[in-house]
Design a protein around this motif. Structure first.
Motif, PDB file in Angstrom:
ATOM      1  N   ARG A 267       0.879  -1.201   0.111  1.00 43.71           N
ATOM      2  CA  ARG A 267       0.004   0.000  -0.069  1.00 43.71           C
ATOM      3  C   ARG A 267       0.785   1.292   0.017  1.00 43.71           C
ATOM      4  NH1 ARG A 267      -1.531   3.693   3.554  1.00 43.71           N
ATOM      5  NH2 ARG A 267      -3.411   4.987   2.979  1.00 43.71           N
ATOM      6  N   PRO A 268       1.169   1.965  -1.292  1.00 40.27           N
ATOM      7  CA  PRO A 268       1.739   2.997  -0.998  1.00 40.27           C
ATOM      8  C   PRO A 268       1.459   4.312  -0.358  1.00 40.27           C
ATOM      9  CG  PRO A 268       1.581   2.087  -3.388  1.00 40.27           C
ATOM     10  CD  PRO A 268       0.708   1.471  -2.365  1.00 40.27           C
ATOM     11  N   ILE A 269       1.990   4.818   0.313  1.00 40.27           N
ATOM     12  CA  ILE A 269       1.533   6.168   0.945  1.00 40.27           C
ATOM     13  C   ILE A 269       2.046   7.332   0.279  1.00 40.27           C
ATOM     14  CG2 ILE A 269       1.790   4.867   3.144  1.00 40.27           C
ATOM     15  CD1 ILE A 269       4.147   6.470   3.855  1.00 40.27           C
ATOM     16  N   ASN A 270       1.069   8.341   0.184  1.00 40.85           N
ATOM     17  CA  ASN A 270       1.382   9.912  -0.603  1.00 40.85           C
ATOM     18  C   ASN A 270       2.211  10.688   0.488  1.00 40.85           C
ATOM     19  OD1 ASN A 270      -0.530  11.137   1.338  1.00 40.85           O
ATOM     20  ND2 ASN A 270      -2.367  10.351   0.263  1.00 40.85           N
ATOM     21  N   GLU A 271       2.442  11.465  -0.157  1.00 43.29           N
ATOM     22  CA  GLU A 271       3.472  12.787   0.359  1.00 43.29           C
ATOM     23  C   GLU A 271       2.743  13.118   1.810  1.00 43.29           C
ATOM     24  OE1 GLU A 271       6.932  14.836   1.041  1.00 43.29           O
ATOM     25  OE2 GLU A 271       6.524  13.260  -0.044  1.00 43.29           O
ATOM     26  N   HIS A 272       1.286  13.477   1.639  1.00 42.87           N
ATOM     27  CA  HIS A 272       0.649  13.994   2.638  1.00 42.87           C
ATOM     28  C   HIS A 272       0.883  13.182   3.903  1.00 42.87           C
ATOM     29  CE1 HIS A 272      -1.924  17.133   4.388  1.00 42.87           C
ATOM     30  NE2 HIS A 272      -3.111  16.158   4.382  1.00 42.87           N
ATOM     31  N   GLU A 273       0.606  11.854   3.453  1.00 42.43           N
ATOM     32  CA  GLU A 273       0.903  10.866   5.040  1.00 42.43           C
ATOM     33  C   GLU A 273       2.483  10.980   5.278  1.00 42.43           C
ATOM     34  OE1 GLU A 273      -1.516   6.886   4.405  1.00 42.43           O
ATOM     35  OE2 GLU A 273      -1.191   7.560   2.485  1.00 42.43           O
ATOM     36  N   LYS A 274       3.341  10.861   4.715  1.00 39.67           N
ATOM     37  CA  LYS A 274       4.650  10.952   5.012  1.00 39.67           C
ATOM     38  C   LYS A 274       4.784  12.332   5.931  1.00 39.67           C
ATOM     39  CE  LYS A 274       6.692   9.011   0.834  1.00 39.67           C
ATOM     40  NZ  LYS A 274       7.771   8.992  -0.282  1.00 39.67           N
ATOM     41  N   GLN A 275       4.311  13.401   5.402  1.00 44.98           N
ATOM     42  CA  GLN A 275       4.397  14.647   6.324  1.00 44.98           C
ATOM     43  C   GLN A 275       3.846  14.539   7.833  1.00 44.98           C
ATOM     44  OE1 GLN A 275       6.202  17.307   5.616  1.00 44.98           O
ATOM     45  NE2 GLN A 275       6.737  17.196   3.382  1.00 44.98           N
ATOM     46  N   HIS A 276       2.749  13.797   7.977  1.00 45.16           N
ATOM     47  CA  HIS A 276       2.246  13.686   9.117  1.00 45.16           C
ATOM     48  C   HIS A 276       2.466  12.558   9.939  1.00 45.16           C
ATOM     49  CE1 HIS A 276       0.090  17.490   8.698  1.00 45.16           C
ATOM     50  NE2 HIS A 276       0.136  17.246   7.536  1.00 45.16           N
ATOM     51  N   LEU A 277       3.478  11.561   9.366  1.00 42.69           N
ATOM     52  CA  LEU A 277       3.651  10.428  10.153  1.00 42.69           C
ATOM     53  C   LEU A 277       4.254  10.788  11.618  1.00 42.69           C
ATOM     54  CD1 LEU A 277       3.491   7.110   9.687  1.00 42.69           C
ATOM     55  CD2 LEU A 277       5.932   7.676   8.907  1.00 42.69           C
ATOM     56  N   PHE A 278       4.900  11.739  11.618  1.00 39.55           N
ATOM     57  CA  PHE A 278       5.255  12.400  13.014  1.00 39.55           C
ATOM     58  C   PHE A 278       4.208  12.560  13.916  1.00 39.55           C
ATOM     59  CE2 PHE A 278       5.499  16.405  15.537  1.00 39.55           C
ATOM     60  CZ  PHE A 278       6.825  16.291  16.183  1.00 39.55           C
ATOM     61  N   TYR A 308       8.720  14.398  24.538  1.00 40.77           N
ATOM     62  CA  TYR A 308       9.708  15.150  24.507  1.00 40.77           C
ATOM     63  C   TYR A 308      10.736  15.345  23.619  1.00 40.77           C
ATOM     64  CZ  TYR A 308      13.798  18.048  26.200  1.00 40.77           C
ATOM     65  OH  TYR A 308      14.873  18.642  26.472  1.00 40.77           O
ATOM     66  N   TYR A 309      10.958  13.893  23.264  1.00 41.91           N
ATOM     67  CA  TYR A 309      12.045  13.712  22.324  1.00 41.91           C
ATOM     68  C   TYR A 309      11.584  14.110  20.946  1.00 41.91           C
ATOM     69  CZ  TYR A 309      14.846  11.272  18.875  1.00 41.91           C
ATOM     70  OH  TYR A 309      15.688  10.985  17.825  1.00 41.91           O
ATOM     71  N   LEU A 310      10.082  13.649  20.723  1.00 42.13           N
ATOM     72  CA  LEU A 310       9.592  14.084  19.352  1.00 42.13           C
ATOM     73  C   LEU A 310       9.503  15.370  19.093  1.00 42.13           C
ATOM     74  CD1 LEU A 310       7.034  11.201  19.266  1.00 42.13           C
ATOM     75  CD2 LEU A 310       8.994  11.243  17.838  1.00 42.13           C
ATOM     76  N   ASN A 311       9.099  16.375  20.250  1.00 44.28           N
ATOM     77  CA  ASN A 311       8.900  17.673  20.246  1.00 44.28           C
ATOM     78  C   ASN A 311      10.332  18.303  19.906  1.00 44.28           C
ATOM     79  OD1 ASN A 311       6.141  17.656  20.520  1.00 44.28           O
ATOM     80  ND2 ASN A 311       6.510  18.117  22.756  1.00 44.28           N
ATOM     81  N   GLN A 312      11.425  17.832  20.412  1.00 46.17           N
ATOM     82  CA  GLN A 312      12.645  18.352  20.106  1.00 46.17           C
ATOM     83  C   GLN A 312      13.122  18.184  18.823  1.00 46.17           C
ATOM     84  OE1 GLN A 312      12.843  20.180  23.205  1.00 46.17           O
ATOM     85  NE2 GLN A 312      14.871  20.074  22.795  1.00 46.17           N
ATOM     86  N   LEU A 313      12.982  16.971  18.164  1.00 50.89           N
ATOM     87  CA  LEU A 313      13.160  16.614  16.649  1.00 50.89           C
ATOM     88  C   LEU A 313      12.152  17.695  15.994  1.00 50.89           C
ATOM     89  CD1 LEU A 313      14.936  14.814  15.157  1.00 50.89           C
ATOM     90  CD2 LEU A 313      12.988  13.084  15.159  1.00 50.89           C
ATOM     91  N   GLY A 314      10.962  17.803  16.003  1.00 52.73           N
ATOM     92  CA  GLY A 314      10.146  18.441  15.343  1.00 52.73           C
ATOM     93  C   GLY A 314       9.522  17.778  14.007  1.00 52.73           C
ATOM     94  N   ARG A 315       8.540  18.115  13.549  1.00 50.97           N
ATOM     95  CA  ARG A 315       7.872  17.460  12.339  1.00 50.97           C
ATOM     96  C   ARG A 315       8.647  17.328  11.185  1.00 50.97           C
ATOM     97  NH1 ARG A 315       3.774  20.117  12.316  1.00 50.97           N
ATOM     98  NH2 ARG A 315       2.249  18.679  13.406  1.00 50.97           N
TER      99      ARG A 315
END
Length: 324
Positions: A267-278, A308-315
């Motif tokens: 199931r290929p994912i689109n660019e929009h899904e990639k941007q919001h995987l975060f 906290y780790y994810l926030n430090q990294l950012g989307r």
């Protein structure tokens, strides 16, 4: 594990009489699973699974039944359901709903091989192809993983615990979950939500069936992709997290890339899904917060450290690490 509700032959015989599944011979509890009562039922026609739902409404069970029937109609590997002679797919025993399932031979593997993991991820992608946009009846009776539902559940847990720590945790939870960005046009559908080894059957090394859709709900499809295997490093866990510094690199991007590569071949994912995987990754952490809400001090606990780790990294940083 013993069933939560003892089931007797006296109860099973009249239930079987309502089906075309032969007459009762024997039954024994199934040891896998810890929430619902599951019985291996042997009749003159074969083997079946009798499941009594301990904490689900009748409507929530009908949601699950509609999902499973949709999947089996499309030859998805999961146990099929049996209707009674009168056409009912679910009954009531002692005020609790029950269902009769096909019994599938197989084994639960605590440590599947890389190839078996590949098979599982491929079948998760197949599941999503079949359930994208699918909305069974009584969908509102499930815990659909979205910010609104999770906040409501966090408030319920806070009222149940009734402590200053729980109130502080709720304040943090609401503040952080408000930062999620999950646009409505992200592909949504029914996810399984619980890939514990007891919910997966293999036979002779091959994927046999995905079972137990008790946590299935309607949400962003990529939730399953994140939840299939803990994306944080194995050394960073609920027992060890406090030994890591706040600046430690605790996310396993290489493993997530591997899972993505397998999934997207089906199931290929689109660019929009990639941007919001975060955001989907954070959604999974917030969901875990609900299951373990009473655990830890509100100022610093396992799930908070993950956020906290994810926030430090950012989307954008997350995207670059994963897709560059």
């Amino acid at each position: 594990m013993m069933p939560k509700t003892p089931i007797t032959k006296t109860e099973l015989v009249p239930i079987l009489a309502q089906y075309e599944l032969g007459t009762y011979l024997n039954h024994e509890p199934l040891t896998a699973g810890s929430v619902e009562t599951n019985i291996h039922l042997l009749t003159t026609s074969g083997d079946y699974v009798f499941r009594l739902y301990e904490n689900r409404s009748y409507e929530a069970v009908l949601f699950e039944c509609a999902l499973i029937e949709h999947l089996t109609q499309h030859d998805y590997p999961c146990p099929r359901l049996y209707h009674s002679r009168s056409g009912d797919i679910a009954g009531i025993l002692g005020g609790k709903p029950y269902v009769l399932f096909e019994f599938i031979e197989g084994e639960h593997l605590q440590q599947p091989s890389q190839d078996q993991q590949r098979q599982l991820v491929e079948n998760i992608a197949r599941l999503h192809l079949l359930t994208e946009g699918f909305s069974p009846p009584h969908m509102e009776k499930r815990w659909n993983y979205n910010p609104e539902v999770l906040i409501r559940l966090a408030e319920q847990e806070t009222r149940k615990i009734r402590s200053a720590n729980a109130l502080r945790k709720l304040d943090w939870y609401k503040s952080e979950i408000a930062k999620l960005d999950l646009p409505q046009d992200l592909p949504r559908g029914i996810v399984h939500g619980d890939f514990h080894f007891s919910n997966i059957l293999f036979q002779a090394g091959q994927f046999k069936a995905l079972i137990d859709f008790d946590d299935a709900n309607y949400t962003v499809l990529l939730f399953d992709l994140i939840s299939v295997k803990e994306p944080f490093k194995a050394a960073f866990n609920h027992a060890s997290w406090s030994t890591f510094s706040m600046e430690a690199d605790v996310f396993d991007f290489s493993e997530l890339r591997r899972i993505l590569a397998i999934y997207t071949r089906v199931r290929p994912i689109n660019e929009h899904e990639k941007q919001h995987l975060f955001d989907v990754c954070k959604l999974m952490v917030f969901t875990d917060c609900i299951w373990f809400y009473a655990r830890g001090d509100a100022e610093d606990f396992f799930e908070r450290r993950k956020i906290y780790y994810l926030n430090q990294l950012g989307r954008e940083g997350f995207y670059q690490q994963l897709f560059s």
